[in-house]
Design a protein around this motif. Structure first.
Motif, short mmCIF file in Angstrom:
data_model
loop_
_atom_site.label_atom_id
_atom_site.label_comp_id
_atom_site.label_asym_id
_atom_site.label_seq_id
_atom_site.Cartn_x
_atom_site.Cartn_y
_atom_site.Cartn_z
N GLN A 93 0.93 -1.21 0.08
CA GLN A 93 0.01 -0.08 -0.16
C GLN A 93 0.94 1.12 -0.02
O GLN A 93 0.69 2.24 -0.79
CB GLN A 93 -0.91 0.04 1.14
N PHE A 94 1.84 1.20 0.63
CA PHE A 94 2.85 2.46 0.68
C PHE A 94 3.48 2.41 -0.60
O PHE A 94 3.86 4.01 -1.05
CB PHE A 94 3.93 1.94 2.04
N VAL A 95 3.98 1.35 -1.20
CA VAL A 95 4.59 1.60 -2.61
C VAL A 95 3.49 2.16 -3.54
O VAL A 95 3.91 2.97 -4.36
CB VAL A 95 5.16 0.22 -3.04
N ALA A 96 2.43 1.78 -3.50
CA ALA A 96 1.17 2.10 -4.60
C ALA A 96 0.91 3.51 -4.18
O ALA A 96 0.84 4.55 -5.17
CB ALA A 96 -0.14 1.27 -4.06
N GLU A 97 1.14 4.18 -2.80
CA GLU A 97 0.54 5.62 -2.73
C GLU A 97 1.71 6.43 -3.22
O GLU A 97 1.44 7.47 -3.61
CB GLU A 97 0.52 5.79 -1.06
N LEU A 98 2.97 6.09 -3.14
CA LEU A 98 4.16 6.75 -3.77
C LEU A 98 4.00 6.82 -5.12
O LEU A 98 4.14 8.00 -5.67
CB LEU A 98 5.67 5.72 -3.25
N GLN A 99 3.66 5.60 -5.72
CA GLN A 99 3.49 5.43 -7.41
C GLN A 99 2.43 6.64 -7.67
O GLN A 99 2.30 7.42 -8.66
CB GLN A 99 3.12 4.43 -7.71
N ARG A 100 1.08 6.53 -7.03
CA ARG A 100 0.23 7.45 -7.22
C ARG A 100 0.23 8.96 -7.27
O ARG A 100 -0.36 9.66 -8.02
CB ARG A 100 -1.23 6.89 -6.43
N GLU A 101 1.01 9.13 -6.02
CA GLU A 101 1.28 10.51 -5.87
C GLU A 101 2.33 11.06 -6.69
O GLU A 101 2.05 12.31 -7.04
CB GLU A 101 1.63 10.57 -4.40
N PHE A 102 3.38 10.24 -7.19
CA PHE A 102 4.37 10.94 -7.97
C PHE A 102 4.80 10.48 -9.21
O PHE A 102 5.45 10.96 -10.01
CB PHE A 102 5.70 10.61 -7.05
N LYS A 123 21.41 8.26 -11.40
CA LYS A 123 20.91 8.61 -12.99
C LYS A 123 20.23 9.71 -13.17
O LYS A 123 19.60 10.24 -14.41
CB LYS A 123 20.37 7.27 -13.41
N MET A 124 20.38 10.65 -12.28
CA MET A 124 19.58 11.98 -12.28
C MET A 124 20.27 12.86 -13.54
O MET A 124 21.21 12.77 -13.76
CB MET A 124 19.41 12.60 -11.20
N GLU A 125 19.24 13.46 -14.34
CA GLU A 125 19.83 14.66 -15.30
C GLU A 125 19.67 16.03 -15.01
O GLU A 125 20.14 16.87 -15.57
CB GLU A 125 19.31 14.21 -16.47
N HIS A 126 18.57 16.14 -14.10
CA HIS A 126 18.01 17.49 -13.88
C HIS A 126 17.55 17.55 -12.51
O HIS A 126 17.02 16.87 -11.52
CB HIS A 126 16.83 17.80 -14.70
N SER A 127 17.58 18.80 -11.64
CA SER A 127 17.17 19.03 -10.39
C SER A 127 15.85 18.84 -10.19
O SER A 127 15.49 18.67 -9.07
CB SER A 127 17.54 20.49 -9.96
N ARG A 128 15.00 18.87 -11.14
CA ARG A 128 13.60 18.69 -11.23
C ARG A 128 13.28 17.10 -10.59
O ARG A 128 12.44 16.67 -9.99
CB ARG A 128 12.63 18.61 -12.34
N GLU A 129 14.50 16.37 -10.93
CA GLU A 129 14.21 14.81 -10.68
C GLU A 129 14.78 14.73 -8.95
O GLU A 129 14.07 13.90 -8.42
CB GLU A 129 15.10 13.88 -11.25
N ALA A 130 15.58 15.52 -8.50
CA ALA A 130 15.82 15.58 -7.09
C ALA A 130 14.81 16.09 -6.35
O ALA A 130 14.51 15.57 -5.30
CB ALA A 130 17.35 16.42 -7.13
N ILE A 153 11.83 15.59 -6.96
CA ILE A 153 10.67 14.47 -6.73
C ILE A 153 11.23 13.47 -5.56
O ILE A 153 10.50 13.21 -4.59
CB ILE A 153 10.47 13.65 -8.15
N TRP A 154 12.53 13.22 -5.55
CA TRP A 154 13.08 12.41 -4.53
C TRP A 154 12.61 13.25 -3.00
O TRP A 154 12.57 12.49 -2.18
CB TRP A 154 14.33 12.31 -4.61
N ASN A 155 12.92 14.77 -3.07
CA ASN A 155 12.82 15.31 -1.72
C ASN A 155 11.40 15.03 -1.23
O ASN A 155 11.01 14.94 -0.09
CB ASN A 155 13.23 16.74 -2.07
N SER A 156 10.49 15.41 -2.42
CA SER A 156 8.95 15.03 -1.95
C SER A 156 8.79 13.50 -1.41
O SER A 156 8.07 13.49 -0.35
CB SER A 156 8.00 15.36 -3.06
N VAL A 157 9.46 12.66 -2.08
CA VAL A 157 9.07 11.24 -1.66
C VAL A 157 9.74 10.89 -0.07
O VAL A 157 9.20 10.46 0.64
CB VAL A 157 9.90 10.57 -2.77
N PHE A 158 11.03 11.65 -0.11
CA PHE A 158 11.35 11.65 1.32
C PHE A 158 10.49 12.26 2.44
O PHE A 158 10.23 11.61 3.49
CB PHE A 158 12.87 12.14 1.58
N GLU A 159 10.19 13.57 2.41
CA GLU A 159 9.01 13.89 3.03
C GLU A 159 7.88 13.18 3.17
O GLU A 159 7.32 13.23 4.39
CB GLU A 159 8.83 15.41 2.63
#
Length: 581
Positions: free
Chosen positions: A55-64, A243-250, A252-258
């Motif tokens: 459920q946690f994995v699914a919530e991450l996928q749906r949100e991001f 494998k990031m190419e741009h700060s927009r990808e970072a 996303i990760w920051n939001s995932v962490f929060e």
């Protein structure tokens, strides 16, 4: 069971076998909208693929997921620009971030000393040996060092869960030896897969899961309780982000962490991550990447092998930027030296670690002279790194740890790192031209042959389940195999003229065909007829050859090869499964 082929990265078929127990079909207990297509395993079901974790994995996928899709579309647009003649550079719109005086959150004391880090796949014995190796950090890898079969991934999650709670052990029956964790171990970092990689064995709302959400989500869900008791004390959990190419990808990760910290009830900033700067576009985004992750960052790492691969991929439509032989593209090349210098300067200015690159050498047991020569290469490389200002480095084998530790300790003394040392002002003046300077060197027939030999053997091992492979006294992973592939493609595409024994010869499809045939014969001789016939060398050769000769360069070797290791096992639909699947 059957292997699959994909259309648009989606499964095309499934096997007809079912997991059964006493005639009753078994299935994972999944939340609404989630389907597991991987093999049923009771240990996976009870310990990893629980309904709550899924459920946690699914919530991450749906949100991001839409954020990830947008970031991948931006990558495609950037590639289009580069293919039309543009080159990467600093973004004028974020100049204010690069020029402002800000710092990241303070480095936690628990990971202040990262002089030597060892990396490897999430295999059970590897985890124990790496944590016991004497390194300061072990990076458990779901990415370049792992072949992402269902069993490898889920078994890896079981192993990490037991490593975190300290119960992990391994009984080597052949040696009649039991491996357990020492009282003092390396700090555990985990590297999930990159944004671009799907997890075809888990389907969420009709789409394959995003691989990194599976890797991160399952590990975090089953480990956060261990860290919750130490919130605010800087004990993690810790991650490496690839494998990031741009700060927009970072971002996303920051939001995932929060999101994860909020779910777990741990203090904001408890999760810490180091970003690998291993794509050419990302070197122009280092300040911006750190800025997006400033509450969760513990630095950047020079992922030099992937960086070389990215240089070719970025300039795939630029015939004036052909690389020399792979062995000549080292840190002495101006564009590589500039990349490391800029990374160190940026990290120290922002108060975080600047980690060095991988020592890919491995001990040579049966040749003391060759072994000492290899160790000397490692020693010189690490001395270069510590003098340049790196706070730590990577090693691929436990046998290299003492050498790396000695070099960094002799230079740093009692200091855990060089973050507060005087920064080199010359790095502040590195220009876009410095970071993009064309590499110098020769292109040879032996370089073409080595690329082919290494690429085929690595891919054969990867298809067979091993993502980290010793070849010719070096530890090869997906990053080094990618260099072999894209360099061959580049030379064939533009008819590169060879130097040395092949002087005056241009690389062509016909020449490459002969090289493949001859190198396959050599591989067969080197590994032995029986192993060759049992292995997946012919299948690997077919995939590697097709990718080297494709009219359009595939983005990733393993993204295409992944189709060959996906195995689906249908399970009875649990009652919570969405009817749309």
């Amino acid at each position: 069971m059957m292997r699959l082929t994909y259309d648009n990265n989606y499964p095309a078929a499934v096997s007809k076998k079912k997991s059964t127990c006493n005639g009753a079909a078994l299935a994972y207990d999944v939340p609404q909208g989630v389907e597991i297509r991987g093999r049923y395993d009771e240990e996976f079901a009870n310990n990893i693929l629980t309904k709550e974790a899924l459920q946690f994995v699914a919530e991450l996928q749906r949100e991001f997921r839409n954020h990830v899709k947008y970031a991948m579309e931006c990558r495609k647009e950037a590639k289009r620009r580069y293919n039309e003649g543009a080159v990467p550079g600093f973004d004028p719109a974020t100049r204010f971030i690069r020029e402002a005086d800000w710092v990241c959150a303070a480095v936690p004391p628990a990971v202040a000393d990262r002089k030597v880090e060892i990396t490897g796949p999430v295999e059970r014995k590897m985890i124990i040996n790496a944590l016991n190796s004497g390194a300061k950090v072990f990076m458990a890898d779901f990415e370049d060092a792992l072949s992402p079969s269902w069993d490898n991934l889920m078994r890896g999650q079981v192993n990490l869960k037991e490593a975190v709670d300290g119960s992990i052990s391994f009984h080597d029956k052949a040696r009649n030896r039991v491996y357990k964790l020492n009282d003092q171990t390396a700090k555990l970092f985990v590297r999930p897969r990159g944004w671009h990689l799907p997890e075809a064995h888990i389907v969420i709302d009709g789409e394959p899961a995003i691989g990194c959400f599976v890797d991160f989500g399952l590990y975090f869900y089953h480990s956060y309780a261990t860290f919750r008791g130490t919130q605010g004390q800087g004990f993690g959990p810790f991650f490496y982000l690839p494998k990031m190419e741009h700060s927009r990808e970072a971002k996303i990760w920051n939001s995932v962490f929060e999101r994860a910290e909020k779910m777990a009830g741990i203090e904001k900033g408890s999760i810490r991550a180091t970003v690998l700067i291993e794509t050419l576009p990302a070197v122009f985004q280092m300040d911006e990447i750190l800025y997006e992750l400033r509450d969760h960052s513990v630095g950047l790492n020079c992922g030099r092998w992937d960086y070389i691969f990215s240089y070719v991929k970025t300039f795939q439509a630029h015939p004036d930027r052909l690389l020399p032989d792979r062995v000549q593209v080292g840190m002495a090349q101006h564009f590589m030296k500039s990349y490391a210098g800029r990374l160190i300067w940026t990290c120290h200015r922002r108060g975080v670690h600047a980690m060095g690159g991988m020592a890919a050498q491995i001990p040579i047991k049966d040749d003391p002279v060759a072994n000492e020569a290899a160790i000397d290469l490692v020693r010189k490389d690490k001395l270069r790194e510590v003098r340049a200002g790196h706070d730590g480095t990577w090693a691929a084998h436990p046998g290299l740890i003492p050498t790396c530790i000695d070099v960094f300790t002799n230079h740093l003394g009692n200091s855990p790192n060089q973050i507060q040392a005087a920064n080199r002002l010359d790095a502040a003046n590195l220009t876009e031209e410095d970071l993009l300077q064309r590499p110098r060197g020769v292109r040879t027939m032996e370089g073409l042959r080595l690329n082919t030999r290494v690429g085929i053997q690595y891919l054969a091992a990867w298809l067979g389940g091993a993502g980290s492979v010793p070849l010719y006294n070096l530890m090869e992973d997906a990053a080094t195999a990618e260099i072999s592939r894209v360099q061959n493609w580049q030379w064939i595409k533009y008819g590169a003229e060879l130097d040395g024994d092949g002087v005056g010869v241009r690389v062509s499809m016909e020449l490459f065909g002969r090289v493949v045939e001859e190198e396959m014969a050599r591989i067969r001789t080197e590994v032995g007829k029986d192993k060759f016939n049992r292995g997946l060398y012919k299948e690997a050769c077919s995939i590697f050859t097709r990718q080297c000769t494709a009219p359009v360069l595939d983005d990733f070797l393993t993204l295409d090869a992944y189709n060959h290791i996906v195995v689906h096992h249908p399970h009875p639909h649990p009652q919570g499964l969405s009817s749309r699947i």
